[in-house]
Write a protein that holds these residues in place. Structure first.
Motif, PDB file in Angstrom:
ATOM      1  N   ASP A   1       0.822  -1.217   0.000  1.00 40.10           N
ATOM      2  CA  ASP A   1       0.000   0.000   0.000  1.00 40.10           C
ATOM      3  C   ASP A   1       0.854   1.265   0.000  1.00 40.10           C
ATOM      4  OD1 ASP A   1      -2.193  -1.653   0.092  1.00 40.10           O
ATOM      5  OD2 ASP A   1      -2.658  -1.270   2.207  1.00 40.10           O
ATOM      6  N   ARG A   2       1.860   1.295   0.844  1.00 42.73           N
ATOM      7  CA  ARG A   2       2.636   2.530   1.006  1.00 42.73           C
ATOM      8  C   ARG A   2       3.790   2.673   0.028  1.00 42.73           C
ATOM      9  NH1 ARG A   2       3.595   3.769   7.282  1.00 42.73           N
ATOM     10  NH2 ARG A   2       4.657   5.540   6.331  1.00 42.73           N
ATOM     11  N   PHE A   3       4.379   1.538  -0.369  1.00 45.39           N
ATOM     12  CA  PHE A   3       5.610   1.630  -1.163  1.00 45.39           C
ATOM     13  C   PHE A   3       5.563   0.854  -2.476  1.00 45.39           C
ATOM     14  CE2 PHE A   3       6.674   1.943   3.375  1.00 45.39           C
ATOM     15  CZ  PHE A   3       7.187   3.214   3.401  1.00 45.39           C
ATOM     16  N   GLY A   4       4.471   0.136  -2.730  1.00 45.98           N
ATOM     17  CA  GLY A   4       4.358  -0.630  -3.968  1.00 45.98           C
ATOM     18  C   GLY A   4       5.331  -1.776  -4.059  1.00 45.98           C
ATOM     19  N   LEU A   5       5.702  -2.367  -2.910  1.00 44.01           N
ATOM     20  CA  LEU A   5       6.664  -3.464  -2.882  1.00 44.01           C
ATOM     21  C   LEU A   5       6.003  -4.763  -2.443  1.00 44.01           C
ATOM     22  CD1 LEU A   5       9.695  -1.843  -1.022  1.00 44.01           C
ATOM     23  CD2 LEU A   5       9.542  -2.363  -3.457  1.00 44.01           C
ATOM     24  N   THR A   6       6.432  -5.856  -3.062  1.00 46.89           N
ATOM     25  CA  THR A   6       6.046  -7.174  -2.582  1.00 46.89           C
ATOM     26  C   THR A   6       7.021  -7.585  -1.471  1.00 46.89           C
ATOM     27  OG1 THR A   6       7.481  -8.336  -4.140  1.00 46.89           O
ATOM     28  CG2 THR A   6       5.223  -7.812  -4.894  1.00 46.89           C
TER      29      THR A   6
END
Length: 154
Positions: A34-39
């Motif tokens: 949500d905050r950083f677009g990271l898996t």
């Protein structure tokens, strides 16, 4: 019914470890996505490169226990965002070394306080000695699993 087999799933350590890991990973994955677009694999890759510097994908697989495909996809996603760079591996011309770009280091520095806050919240009800013991025991269980699977390593 569980008495017949001698196996009670809620008391079976491999199951409990998996469920606990999934719960923690799911919580953190939502925040990072949500905050950083990271898996989660991308976050692990960022952390390993921040801690260890440039590594080949084979080294990352060994360090993180993620499979090759997961590491490759995570690296590709991070490279597209220019968070990770690739350079020729001087030790092995067939592979590349991945390392954080300045943007990758900045993102890691931005996420680290959040990661530490999640860890603090998760262990809030535990005494320092319990946390130390838990980490030591998890290391021993991981080492036993590696030994049983025939893998070498710490």
């Amino acid at each position: 019914m569980s008495g017949e087999s001698g196996l009670e799933l809620d008391q079976y350590l491999p199951y409990r470890l998996s469920v606990a890991s999934n719960a923690v990973s799911g919580l953190i994955a939502r925040a990072y996505e949500d905050r950083f677009g990271l898996t989660i694999p991308q976050w692990r890759l960022l952390c390993v490169l921040a801690e260890d510097g440039g590594l080949s994908q084979v080294q990352i697989v060994a360090r993180t226990m993620m499979d090759k495909v997961t590491v490759s996809r995570a690296a590709q996603g991070l490279a597209k965002r220019r968070l990770v760079g690739r350079s020729e591996n001087a030790a092995d011309g067939r592979s590349h070394v991945l390392s954080l770009t300045p943007e990758g280091r900045a993102l890691h520095a931005e996420i680290t306080p959040l990661a530490l806050a999640y860890e603090a919240a998760l262990i809030e009800g535990l005494a320092l000695q319990e946390v130390t013991l838990l980490k030591r025991l998890l290391g021993r269980v991981q080492a036993a699993a590696r030994q049983l699977s025939g893998e070498a390593g710490p």
